[in-house]
Design a protein around this motif. Structure first.
Motif, short mmCIF file in Angstrom:
data_model
loop_
_atom_site.label_atom_id
_atom_site.label_comp_id
_atom_site.label_asym_id
_atom_site.label_seq_id
_atom_site.Cartn_x
_atom_site.Cartn_y
_atom_site.Cartn_z
N LEU A 150 -22.33 -11.22 -17.90
CA LEU A 150 -21.99 -9.93 -18.49
C LEU A 150 -20.67 -9.44 -17.91
CD1 LEU A 150 -25.33 -7.87 -18.24
CD2 LEU A 150 -24.18 -8.52 -20.35
N GLN A 151 -19.89 -8.79 -18.74
CA GLN A 151 -18.64 -8.21 -18.25
C GLN A 151 -18.26 -7.02 -19.12
OE1 GLN A 151 -15.10 -10.65 -18.40
NE2 GLN A 151 -14.24 -9.61 -16.62
N ALA A 152 -18.03 -5.89 -18.46
CA ALA A 152 -17.62 -4.69 -19.20
C ALA A 152 -16.24 -4.94 -19.79
CB ALA A 152 -17.58 -3.49 -18.27
N TYR A 196 -20.02 -4.52 -23.58
CA TYR A 196 -19.96 -5.64 -22.62
C TYR A 196 -19.85 -6.93 -23.41
CZ TYR A 196 -21.03 -3.40 -18.13
OH TYR A 196 -20.96 -2.68 -16.97
N SER A 225 -20.91 -10.76 -23.45
CA SER A 225 -22.05 -11.41 -22.81
C SER A 225 -22.24 -12.84 -23.29
CB SER A 225 -23.33 -10.62 -23.12
OG SER A 225 -23.66 -10.76 -24.48
N CYS A 231 -19.61 1.22 -17.48
CA CYS A 231 -18.98 1.01 -18.79
C CYS A 231 -17.46 0.91 -18.60
CB CYS A 231 -19.27 2.19 -19.71
SG CYS A 231 -21.03 2.39 -20.10
#
Lengths: 245, 190
Positions: free
Chosen positions: A101-103, A133, A135, A243
């Motif tokens: 996961l990465q914002a 995000y 993902s 976020c």
């Protein structure tokens, strides 16, 4: 008699002898000299072999230590993040699930959806309300017989500043786009860019997509990821997510 | 006499060194070979019940209409993708490499782009030298009617027109194990 040209032919005790012929005076000493040279050659060869062997053994020991080092290295905690929360990637694997996961920063969200046919206003709306995000989620199994992993985003829990919230799915966004009269192309792209609401993954399977946590930029929250591996319900708490801003 | 002895010793020595070098080389090759046996292989999964693949008719970038049913009797690899989907982009080059091998065995690859932006698709395909058919599912009608929910997803259709295998997510399509699995469908009983 056929042979080398005369200027290569030398007189010697050995009859026809050519340019490589030893000096007649020293001919009696030739055998010991060759033996000595041979011994030196053998000693040198032996030394080279020894050096190569030792180098190879060292190399093999080094190679064998790599997997041991990897195995003994402490696992990276799921919520291990750098000080820059917006850019850190959360990676976790266990219990049949692999997760990344990465914002996404707001500008990146705007750029992506502008490129998919959204107007600037709608792209900005996604960026400011979506908490998007990127993902990649799937089954971390390696064998075809490993249990299937079922991910249903509607079962995930967001624990944020307000009441526990749920993820905004493709279906919920579709209603928003209908109301905002978004173009067909943009709607199609949005649907397929978002992570599937529900999906079953076999070994090696994974999906890529965006997940919308539906909160304002910069909101901090914890996330309970839930999934099923075979018949077993599992969960993992990811702490201190933020976020994109 | 000296030269003969010397020659024999040299021959023995050369043989000895050759043996030694061969041993070293074997040892290095074993050590450096990929640790394939213990690692995950790229998998294709059988689709339960092997349902009949739903026929479709889509246009390629040159506006030629192609139907899935045109290829009945062939193994067909149906890949759903999009230029903006990172794993889709990642797997396309390996699919092109696989295609160069699979087409010799009458296997067909149909890559279906979900959504339509012909210019971007054309540019992407040119960059990667893709020459298998790419069809445009502009309104994603076909994509939604097939049993798939995310990109990329790939189905392998057997010569009888049934969905035999499936892969969700990207794969290295030129992996010999994958190619072998695909070609094995041709040998299955009708």
């Amino acid at each position: 008699m056929a042979g080398p040209p005369f200027f290569m032919r030398l007189n010697s005790n050995h009859g026809s002898c050519y340019a490589w012929c030893p000096d007649p005076i020293q001919s009696n000493q030739t055998e010991p000299v060759i033996k000595r040279e041979w011994q030196i050659l053998m000693r040198t060869t032996h030394r080279i072999k020894l050096t190569i062997s030792l180098t190879l053994i060292g190399f093999l020991i080094f190679l064998s230590l790599i997997p041991i080092t990897i195995y003994l290295a402490p696992p990276r905690p799921a919520n291990a993040q750098s000080a820059d929360l917006n850019t850190s990637v959360i990676k976790w694997s266990g219990g049949g699930l692999k997760l990344e996961l990465q914002a996404m920063p707001l500008d990146l969200v705007r750029a992506f959806f502008l490129g998919r046919g959204f107007s600037a206003i709608d792209a900005d709306y996604i960026a400011k309300t979506g908490c998007i995000y990127r993902s990649a989620l799937g089954n971390n199994g390696v064998k075809s017989g490993d249990p299937a992993t079922v991910i249903e985003l509607t079962k995930w829990r967001i624990i944020g500043p307000k009441e526990p919230q749920v993820i905004q799915t493709r279906q919920q966004w579709a209603k928003i786009w209908d109301n905002r009269k978004v173009s067909k192309n943009a709607k199609v792209a949005f649907h397929w860019a978002l992570f599937p609401t529900s999906q079953s993954y076999r070994s090696s399977d994974y999906n890529w997509g965006m997940i919308s946590f539906n909160m304002p930029p910069g909101t901090r929250f914890d996330l309970e990821v839930r999934w099923r591996s075979g018949d077993v319900e599992k969960n993992k708490m990811l702490k201190k997510l933020e976020c994109g801003k | 006499m000296i030269s003969t002895g010397h020659k024999n010793m040299t021959e023995r020595s050369v043989k000895h060194i050759r043996k030694y070098c061969a041993g070293l080389l074997s040892c290095l090759l074993i050590t450096l070979s990929p640790v394939g046996s213990g690692q995950a292989r790229e998998l294709l999964h059988p689709v339960p019940g092997t349902p009949q693949a739903q026929d479709f008719e889509l246009h390629d970038l040159d506006s030629n209409a192609l139907k899935l049913s045109d290829f009945k009797g062939h193994i067909v690899v149906v890949n759903f993708w999009a230029t903006w989907c990172p794993p889709c982009r990642a797997e396309i080059p390996s699919m092109q490499r696989a295609w160069t091998h699979l087409k010799k065995h009458n296997v067909v690859i149909l890559a279906i782009h979900v959504g339509g932006n012909e210019d971007k698709i054309w540019s992407f395909l040119t960059d990667f030298g893709v020459d298998f058919p790419v069809l445009i599912d502009a309104n994603s009608k076909v994509s939604r009617s097939w049993p798939m929910r995310g990109l990329p997803t790939t189905f392998i259709i057997d010569p009888q027109g049934k969905i035999a295998l499936r892969a969700i997510g990207g794969r290295e399509w030129d992996d010999p194990a994958l190619i072998k699995t695909i070609l094995a469908l041709a040998k299955q009983k009708k």
